[in-house]
Scaffold this active site. Structure first.
Site, mmCIF file in Angstrom:
data_model
loop_
_atom_site.group_PDB
_atom_site.id
_atom_site.type_symbol
_atom_site.label_atom_id
_atom_site.label_comp_id
_atom_site.label_asym_id
_atom_site.label_seq_id
_atom_site.Cartn_x
_atom_site.Cartn_y
_atom_site.Cartn_z
ATOM 1 C CE1 TYR A 146 -9.048 -3.069 1.022
ATOM 2 C CE2 TYR A 146 -8.388 -0.988 0.045
ATOM 3 C CZ TYR A 146 -8.077 -2.135 0.745
ATOM 4 O OH TYR A 146 -6.792 -2.362 1.163
ATOM 5 C CD GLU A 181 -8.745 -9.079 -3.331
ATOM 6 O OE1 GLU A 181 -7.557 -9.467 -3.198
ATOM 7 O OE2 GLU A 181 -9.521 -8.957 -2.358
ATOM 8 C CE LYS A 220 -3.528 -2.495 2.613
ATOM 9 N NZ LYS A 220 -4.483 -2.416 3.749
ATOM 10 C CG ASN A 268 -3.152 -3.025 7.054
ATOM 11 O OD1 ASN A 268 -3.071 -2.474 5.955
ATOM 12 N ND2 ASN A 268 -4.088 -3.901 7.342
ATOM 13 C CG HIS A 292 -5.148 -6.401 0.086
ATOM 14 N ND1 HIS A 292 -6.283 -6.514 0.853
ATOM 15 C CD2 HIS A 292 -5.347 -7.184 -1.010
ATOM 16 C CE1 HIS A 292 -7.134 -7.333 0.232
ATOM 17 N NE2 HIS A 292 -6.595 -7.739 -0.903
HETATM 18 P P1 CMP Z 1 -6.832 -4.975 4.053
HETATM 19 O O1 CMP Z 1 -6.300 -6.335 4.328
HETATM 20 O O2 CMP Z 1 -6.345 -4.277 2.848
HETATM 21 O O3 CMP Z 1 -8.430 -5.054 3.983
HETATM 22 C C1 CMP Z 1 -9.274 -4.000 4.375
HETATM 23 C C2 CMP Z 1 -8.524 -2.862 4.952
HETATM 24 O O4 CMP Z 1 -9.303 -1.954 5.669
HETATM 25 C C3 CMP Z 1 -7.522 -3.372 5.970
HETATM 26 O O5 CMP Z 1 -6.490 -4.045 5.338
HETATM 27 C C4 CMP Z 1 -7.169 -2.104 6.705
HETATM 28 O O6 CMP Z 1 -6.200 -1.343 6.002
HETATM 29 C C5 CMP Z 1 -8.480 -1.371 6.650
HETATM 30 N N1 CMP Z 1 -9.197 -1.482 7.911
HETATM 31 C C6 CMP Z 1 -9.764 -2.575 8.451
HETATM 32 N N2 CMP Z 1 -10.341 -2.286 9.620
HETATM 33 C C7 CMP Z 1 -10.149 -0.964 9.827
HETATM 34 C C8 CMP Z 1 -10.504 -0.056 10.851
HETATM 35 N N3 CMP Z 1 -11.189 -0.470 11.910
HETATM 36 N N4 CMP Z 1 -10.119 1.215 10.721
HETATM 37 C C9 CMP Z 1 -9.433 1.640 9.644
HETATM 38 N N5 CMP Z 1 -9.063 0.814 8.614
HETATM 39 C C10 CMP Z 1 -9.411 -0.456 8.724
#
Ligand code: CMP
Length: 136
Positions: free
Chosen positions: A50, A128, A10, A114, A117
């Site tokens: 998403y 995807e 990301k 984070n 993905h």
């Molecule tokens: P990802 O695995 O890309 O899938 C969905 C994404 O939403 C996740 O990683 C996080 O980056 C984001 N995400 C999930 N939960 C939260 C949350 N509570 N607050 C903000 N971002 C979130």
């Protein structure tokens, strides 16, 4: 049996210079790169990717963030590639869920930022991969 998964480094991971680190871990695990591209996602791509989170409180921020700078999209393949990459990534929350030794556990602090993905199922992976690499 070999399978494919969609991985994103990301914008936070690209900004922090962690692309090589992520790719090194993928390769050391024994997985192969089938496609790789640096690009800035447009809103339509991010919203498709998403779609399952549409309506959640963090959805708009998530789409803003993921379209806010260049990311690296990859198709990774190998035996059990989907769970294997999720093991490398660690849990979604880099502090509460991801353990040290994982990408998120080693480098992340916040759930939105984070770093990576990875597709969560064979159905998600196929969906995807079509979004990010329609010609693959
Ligand atoms: P990802 O695995 O890309 O899938 C969905 C994404 O939403 C996740 O990683 C996080 O980056 C984001 N995400 C999930 N939960 C939260 C949350 N509570 N607050 C903000 N971002 C979130």
């Amino acid at each position: 049996m070999s399978e494919r998964t969609l991985v994103l480094v990301k914008p936070d991971g690209v900004e922090r210079g962690l692309v090589g680190e992520v790719i090194a871990r993928i390769e050391r695990k024994g997985l192969k790169l089938a496609a790789l591209e640096l690009r800035t996602a447009d809103r339509a791509t991010a919203e498709q990717h998403y779609a399952e989170h549409d309506g959640k409180p963090f959805y708009k921020d998530l789409v803003d963030f993921i379209t806010g700078g260049p990311l690296v999209a990859l198709v990774v393949e190998g035996t059990r590639a989907i769970p294997a990459f999720r093991q490398l990534a660690g849990g979604t929350d880099p502090v509460e869920k991801a353990t040290p030794g994982t990408i998120r556990g080693d480098f992340g602090l916040e759930v939105q930022y984070n770093l990576v993905h990875g597709s969560d199922s064979p159905e998600s992976a196929e969906r995807e991969i079509k979004i990010w690499f329609p010609n693959l």
